[in-house]
Design an enzyme around this catalytic site. Sequence first.
Site, PDB file in Angstrom:
ATOM      1  N   HIS A   1       0.810  -1.210   0.000  1.00 35.51           N
ATOM      2  CA  HIS A   1       0.000   0.000   0.000  1.00 35.51           C
ATOM      3  C   HIS A   1       0.848   1.266   0.000  1.00 35.51           C
ATOM      4  O   HIS A   1       0.378   2.316  -0.434  1.00 35.51           O
ATOM      5  CB  HIS A   1      -0.957   0.015   1.203  1.00 35.51           C
ATOM      6  CG  HIS A   1      -2.140  -0.884   1.006  1.00 35.51           C
ATOM      7  ND1 HIS A   1      -2.089  -2.222   1.243  1.00 35.51           N
ATOM      8  CD2 HIS A   1      -3.392  -0.626   0.563  1.00 35.51           C
ATOM      9  CE1 HIS A   1      -3.267  -2.760   0.968  1.00 35.51           C
ATOM     10  NE2 HIS A   1      -4.079  -1.815   0.546  1.00 35.51           N
ATOM     11  N   GLY A   2       2.037   1.191   0.498  1.00 38.10           N
ATOM     12  CA  GLY A   2       2.854   2.398   0.487  1.00 38.10           C
ATOM     13  C   GLY A   2       4.195   2.174   1.141  1.00 38.10           C
ATOM     14  O   GLY A   2       4.338   1.332   2.033  1.00 38.10           O
TER      15      GLY A   2
END
Lengths: 490, 315
Positions: free
Chosen positions: A323-324
Amino acid sequence: MLFNSLQFLIFFPVVALLYYVLPHKVRYIWLLVASYFFYMCWNPKYALLMAFSTVSTYTAGLFISKCKATNWKKLWVGLSFTVNIAILFFFKYFDFAVNNINACLSAWNLELINPSFDVILPVGISFYTFQALGYTVDVYRKDIAPEKNLLRYALFVSFFPQLVAGPIERSGNLITQLRERHYFKTENVANGLMLMLWGFFEKLVIADRAAYIVDTVYNNYASYTGFAILIATILFAFQIYCDFASYSDIARGAALVMGFNLMKNFDTPYFSQSVSEFWRRWHISLSSWFRDYLYIPLGGNRKGRVRKYFNLMVVFVLSGLWHGASWTFVIWGGLNGLYQIIGDMTKKLRLKVSSAIGVRRGNFSGKLGKALITFALIDFSWIFFRANSLHDAVRIIKNLFCEFNPWIFTDGTLFTLGLDRADMFVLLMSLVVLLVVSSLKYVGINIREKLSEQGLWFRFAIYFAGLFAVLILGIYGPEYDASQFIYFQF
Amino acid sequence: MNNVMDNLKKIAKAVLFIALFVVLYTGSREVLRNKSESEALGKIFTMPNESYSVVLAGPSHIQYGVHPSVLKSEYNISACNTATAAQSMPTTYYVVKEMIERHSPEIVAVDLFCMFYPEVYFTPTRFHQAIDNFPIGKNKAEAILDLAEVSKSEFFLNYMLYHGRWKSLTRTDYTVTKEYDETSQVLYVTTPFENDFVPLDKAIKNEVPEVPLQYLKKIVDLCKETNTELILTVIPYRADVDNNDVTGAYQQSIYNKIEEYAQDWGVEYINLLYHLDDMGFDFQTDMAEFSHLNESGSMKVSKYFGKILKDRLEN
């Protein structure tokens, strides 16, 4: 090109119309051209990356199917993964890695690394990379025959409705459909448009309205405490759900208009009775990707409890990283893994305790209680997901518990958090609509099917109510910071 | 046969849906549209063709300065005032173009106040106030494509801009009016100033910014092509006061330069700052504030300017 942009409102009808007008043989080429155009609207250069990912996984697929020796097959799978993950790593995690290495080096007073180039994350790279890698494994497992037509395979990787934010399609589903002939069906068009309309409602009326409060509080958390943080955190749960689910719905709707059925990506996740159930209902295409291509190959739950927990943590920490490139996402992923491990470890104990004190778990109140607890746990983890840094997340949690201030509901403070009374009312009403629609879905009622059985005036009334709710109450226009879909950054 | 009937039914439903959508969209757009003083422009555009022999154009100075009703009652001139707040010269060009094509006026009078401003418009809002009232057509599209610096789509689809007004709608938003109320173009307040205004020496000139000059020239050419008489004018204001960091003296020096251009182009130039005594203008009683005329001032200017227009129409 954003779904909620004027360009898309012109682009999509033109693409869909020509898709049906063109002869079947060339339709996939038309969709491929349209998909690359769609992607290149962000940055033409990054289309080269997607093309590289396409060619490398396509080639790997062909070699895997041709090699007889398993080791050679494995080698090609490994090569395909190495190359594509390396690209993903470079563009997505390079800065993160350098920053962390520098943090370690500075602790030992060593010279820091100072790379001379600035890396910008190509939109959708995590999505199409995973989709392409999934294909490689599917061919290796012989779940699907390799696609020999490079252009058709390129369309599988770049199919514009789901290109930049999913669902991460499976080759077995999408490539098969790309080979099929699709006829114009009014039912598909009507259902697809309805799905898109619902997506726009979720995005423009709910998510982007909730974002005002979430951004106000989270970007100035030092000024807020107690219920203000709680409200923003609860609203973030709905913001991220509506933001992401809306993209999936618009994507599925757009694909359906052209006769394609994309996989469902969300299935009323906030009604889940446990965190593990939540992950079977949230971002289903990614969760199932990790399950099929990582968790199960790691041994899943077949190699004992300790290994199962280890596998779970690996999957969820990597899911967080997917996700990041930030420790907040790692903590968020880890927390969700930990919830499930604790849940599994305490399952017997919880059952014993609840039967000992006479708690009935199967009735409505029992289910509601479990759903609320699950929501609370998930929402707590969202704090790490939304906070701008780990430090911020910790301070936000501190501020959440440092003051009991129920007066904000009555002294007008509530309406200083980013939305005035009128917008707050619209937000609440929209959430009620979301709750009703989700409840109907949860109990298995197909709303579009039910609606199609109704009289024309009633259907039109519903369509226009939805359409004008989006047009009038939606957050868009010149004052709107073309706020992108949150999941684009992944 | 059944298939054909089914298909016809589907097509009929689709047509009905689209027709209903158009009706609802148009109706809601009308309700949501921002009703400002520039509303007058929209009403003027909807008047039957060739309704006006005089078109007044430019920014708020002429909007509050010259009243068509006075021109009508005093001189029987059918005129319209197409001015909107801070209407830049590029915007005025398209307004004039639309009006000439629609009404073939004999005279177009353009106020020069905005000639000092070097950009295509002051703010997007000011451009909206004019362009949103344009009828859908070639000139509107040309103006947007030519001038809009921000997202062009918001000028083509007003809904994008105005849908957010849903929470500030009032009874008047739901009221359909066909005629515009000219009294809304009158300022009834008075700010007294000393009668010590002295126009700048005509010998003092400054170069006119390129963009407004380019569009002023386009207006001149357009009027020549269509045999429309053009009058360039300056409506009185306290041009010795600084405005938005621009000195009044600079603005006057621009007017002086334009007078020189007007002579070269063979266009009439009437700077009313030099006609104050002839009009009986009194800064003590005739200004709403330093920039705009009040009711008393606008009556004097309307009558005086109307007489000039009457002369030109008769000759």
